[in-house]
Design a protein around this motif. Structure first.
Motif, PDB file in Angstrom:
ATOM      1  N   MET A  87      66.814  85.419  88.802  1.00 45.99           N
ATOM      2  CA  MET A  87      67.451  84.406  89.641  1.00 45.99           C
ATOM      3  C   MET A  87      67.817  84.947  91.022  1.00 45.99           C
ATOM      4  N   GLU A  88      67.868  86.257  91.156  1.00 43.56           N
ATOM      5  CA  GLU A  88      68.207  86.874  92.439  1.00 43.56           C
ATOM      6  C   GLU A  88      66.978  87.228  93.266  1.00 43.56           C
ATOM      7  N   HIS A  89      65.794  86.855  92.788  1.00 42.57           N
ATOM      8  CA  HIS A  89      64.569  87.263  93.483  1.00 42.57           C
ATOM      9  C   HIS A  89      64.516  86.721  94.909  1.00 42.57           C
ATOM     10  N   ARG A  90      64.104  87.570  95.801  1.00 44.09           N
ATOM     11  CA  ARG A  90      63.809  87.194  97.181  1.00 44.09           C
ATOM     12  C   ARG A  90      62.729  88.144  97.684  1.00 44.09           C
ATOM     13  N   SER A  91      61.880  87.684  98.567  1.00 48.08           N
ATOM     14  CA  SER A  91      60.823  88.543  99.104  1.00 48.08           C
ATOM     15  C   SER A  91      61.411  89.492 100.134  1.00 48.08           C
ATOM     16  N   ILE A  92      61.125  90.778  99.964  1.00 44.80           N
ATOM     17  CA  ILE A  92      61.598  91.805 100.892  1.00 44.80           C
ATOM     18  C   ILE A  92      60.423  92.259 101.752  1.00 44.80           C
ATOM     19  N   ARG A  93      60.598  92.149 103.063  1.00 41.75           N
ATOM     20  CA  ARG A  93      59.529  92.506 103.994  1.00 41.75           C
ATOM     21  C   ARG A  93      59.916  93.642 104.933  1.00 41.75           C
ATOM     22  N   LYS A  94      61.081  94.211 104.713  1.00 33.64           N
ATOM     23  CA  LYS A  94      61.530  95.336 105.526  1.00 33.64           C
ATOM     24  C   LYS A  94      62.111  96.377 104.594  1.00 33.64           C
ATOM     25  N   PHE A  95      61.559  97.597 104.671  1.00 36.91           N
ATOM     26  CA  PHE A  95      61.933  98.654 103.732  1.00 36.91           C
ATOM     27  C   PHE A  95      62.479  99.877 104.459  1.00 36.91           C
ATOM     28  N   LYS A  96      63.391 100.579 103.780  1.00 34.18           N
ATOM     29  CA  LYS A  96      63.874 101.856 104.294  1.00 34.18           C
ATOM     30  C   LYS A  96      62.798 102.925 104.110  1.00 34.18           C
ATOM     31  N   GLU A  97      62.976 104.055 104.732  1.00 29.81           N
ATOM     32  CA  GLU A  97      61.977 105.125 104.667  1.00 29.81           C
ATOM     33  C   GLU A  97      62.056 105.922 103.368  1.00 29.81           C
ATOM     34  N   ASP A  98      62.994 105.582 102.492  1.00 34.07           N
ATOM     35  CA  ASP A  98      63.133 106.287 101.218  1.00 34.07           C
ATOM     36  C   ASP A  98      61.838 106.209 100.412  1.00 34.07           C
ATOM     37  N   GLU A  99      61.480 107.308  99.793  1.00 30.95           N
ATOM     38  CA  GLU A  99      60.261 107.334  98.987  1.00 30.95           C
ATOM     39  C   GLU A  99      60.481 106.655  97.638  1.00 30.95           C
ATOM     40  N   VAL A 100      59.424 106.055  97.135  1.00 31.91           N
ATOM     41  CA  VAL A 100      59.407 105.571  95.760  1.00 31.91           C
ATOM     42  C   VAL A 100      58.837 106.710  94.922  1.00 31.91           C
ATOM     43  N   THR A 101      59.531 107.102  93.875  1.00 33.85           N
ATOM     44  CA  THR A 101      59.124 108.285  93.119  1.00 33.85           C
ATOM     45  C   THR A 101      57.893 108.013  92.265  1.00 33.85           C
ATOM     46  N   LYS A 102      57.218 109.082  91.886  1.00 39.10           N
ATOM     47  CA  LYS A 102      56.063 108.981  91.007  1.00 39.10           C
ATOM     48  C   LYS A 102      56.451 108.346  89.677  1.00 39.10           C
ATOM     49  N   GLN A 103      57.621 108.706  89.183  1.00 39.22           N
ATOM     50  CA  GLN A 103      58.084 108.132  87.916  1.00 39.22           C
ATOM     51  C   GLN A 103      58.319 106.634  88.041  1.00 39.22           C
ATOM     52  N   GLN A 104      58.877 106.195  89.160  1.00 36.41           N
ATOM     53  CA  GLN A 104      59.086 104.767  89.372  1.00 36.41           C
ATOM     54  C   GLN A 104      57.751 104.027  89.420  1.00 36.41           C
ATOM     55  N   ILE A 105      56.783 104.600  90.123  1.00 39.06           N
ATOM     56  CA  ILE A 105      55.468 103.971  90.220  1.00 39.06           C
ATOM     57  C   ILE A 105      54.827 103.860  88.849  1.00 39.06           C
ATOM     58  N   GLU A 106      54.893 104.920  88.070  1.00 38.49           N
ATOM     59  CA  GLU A 106      54.300 104.900  86.737  1.00 38.49           C
ATOM     60  C   GLU A 106      55.001 103.888  85.831  1.00 38.49           C
ATOM     61  N   THR A 107      56.310 103.791  85.942  1.00 35.48           N
ATOM     62  CA  THR A 107      57.054 102.815  85.143  1.00 35.48           C
ATOM     63  C   THR A 107      56.659 101.392  85.517  1.00 35.48           C
ATOM     64  N   ILE A 108      56.492 101.142  86.805  1.00 33.30           N
ATOM     65  CA  ILE A 108      56.091  99.810  87.280  1.00 33.30           C
ATOM     66  C   ILE A 108      54.706  99.448  86.744  1.00 33.30           C
ATOM     67  N   ILE A 109      53.781 100.404  86.772  1.00 41.05           N
ATOM     68  CA  ILE A 109      52.435 100.139  86.258  1.00 41.05           C
ATOM     69  C   ILE A 109      52.461  99.909  84.755  1.00 41.05           C
ATOM     70  N   GLN A 110      53.244 100.712  84.038  1.00 38.98           N
ATOM     71  CA  GLN A 110      53.358 100.541  82.591  1.00 38.98           C
ATOM     72  C   GLN A 110      53.964  99.180  82.245  1.00 38.98           C
ATOM     73  N   ALA A 111      54.939  98.748  83.031  1.00 40.74           N
ATOM     74  CA  ALA A 111      55.526  97.423  82.819  1.00 40.74           C
ATOM     75  C   ALA A 111      54.484  96.334  83.064  1.00 40.74           C
ATOM     76  N   ALA A 112      53.666  96.517  84.105  1.00 35.33           N
ATOM     77  CA  ALA A 112      52.594  95.555  84.377  1.00 35.33           C
ATOM     78  C   ALA A 112      51.639  95.461  83.192  1.00 35.33           C
ATOM     79  N   GLN A 113      51.344  96.602  82.588  1.00 31.83           N
ATOM     80  CA  GLN A 113      50.408  96.625  81.466  1.00 31.83           C
ATOM     81  C   GLN A 113      50.942  95.916  80.222  1.00 31.83           C
ATOM     82  N   MET A 114      52.240  95.724  80.148  1.00 30.80           N
ATOM     83  CA  MET A 114      52.826  95.059  78.992  1.00 30.80           C
ATOM     84  C   MET A 114      52.817  93.542  79.115  1.00 30.80           C
TER      85      MET A 114
END
Length: 248
Positions: free
Chosen positions: A9-36
């Protein structure tokens, strides 16, 4: 309200991001969630391509005319993919599979699979405190994108997903009233006119009062004008058929 529904219910499109890196673990978790995500006949007819090469991201930024395609924590491209189903097929098998692989039915199924996986990915990212935006503009130059990504037959890029640590907090865009999208037993048209008029008033107020990109307009006027533009769509149909999909 449980945490999953609250996050939806809180979803909104984000089009401006900070320079903080997204970690490898976060990326892998996101892909694994997609696969489910659910998959028709468990074909899992999609592929996800992560774009990490700055030169490619810059090129994609030019194609989409969107700065956030280049400047984000990570960028995914979601592709409908029927090619993988053929990898272990013999030449004879492939010949027999051809009619089904090229059908509208299985093209649609692959699009559905891809969309469900992408929604899971976005929700997973948001659950980790990240933000994201789905980007359909990658299809503006499909042959060029196809070459960049080195895509085999039966693989078509549908949209991108940019994620990262949000550097903005836009207002939540009002959705259509539930009674205009949910019907019991049959599609109801009798009250739609009034419902859409009322929704247009809400959207006009939203567009004029939001903190960024203020404008005058409504949901109906925006879409009516878009469909009146008659932008050629033959290029998309031609590209899909050249990839041996949606041909019959």
């Amino acid at each position: 309200m449980n945490p999953v529904i609250k996050k939806m219910m809180e979803h909104r499109s984000i089009r401006k991001f900070k320079e903080d890196e997204v970690t490898k673990q976060q990326i892998e978790t996101i892909i694994q969630a997609a696969q489910m995500a659910p998959s028709s006949s468990f074909m899992q007819s999609y592929s996800i391509i992560g774009i990490t090469d700055p030169a490619i991201k810059k090129e994609l930024g030019k194609i989409t005319e969107s700065e956030y395609v280049e400047k984000n924590g990570h960028f995914f491209i979601f592709c409908a993919d029927l090619y993988r189903l053929t990898v272990l097929a013999s030449a004879e098998d492939k010949k027999e599979m051809e009619e089904m692989l090229e059908s509208t039915l299985f093209y649609q199924i692959s699009v559905q699979d891809t969309s469900l996986a992408a929604q899971n990915a976005l929700l997973a990212a948001e659950s980790m405190g990240l933000g994201g935006v789905i980007i359909g503009g990658i299809v503006k130059e499909l042959p060029k994108l196809d070459k960049i990504l080195q895509l085999p037959p039966y693989v078509i890029p549908l949209f991108g997903l940019a994620i990262g640590v949000p550097d903005q907090q836009p207002e939540i865009k009002p959705r259509l009233p539930m009674t205009s999208v949910y019907f019991e037993n049959a599609y109801k048209t009798d009250s739609l006119h009034q419902l859409i008029e009322e929704y247009d008033q809400r959207m006009n107020e939203y567009y004029q009062t939001r903190t960024e990109n203020n404008r005058i307009g409504t949901w109906s006027s925006k879409n009516i004008e878009m469909f009146k533009m008659k932008t050629p769509v033959e290029f998309f149909s031609q590209y899909v058929k050249e990839k041996n999909m949606n041909k019959n």
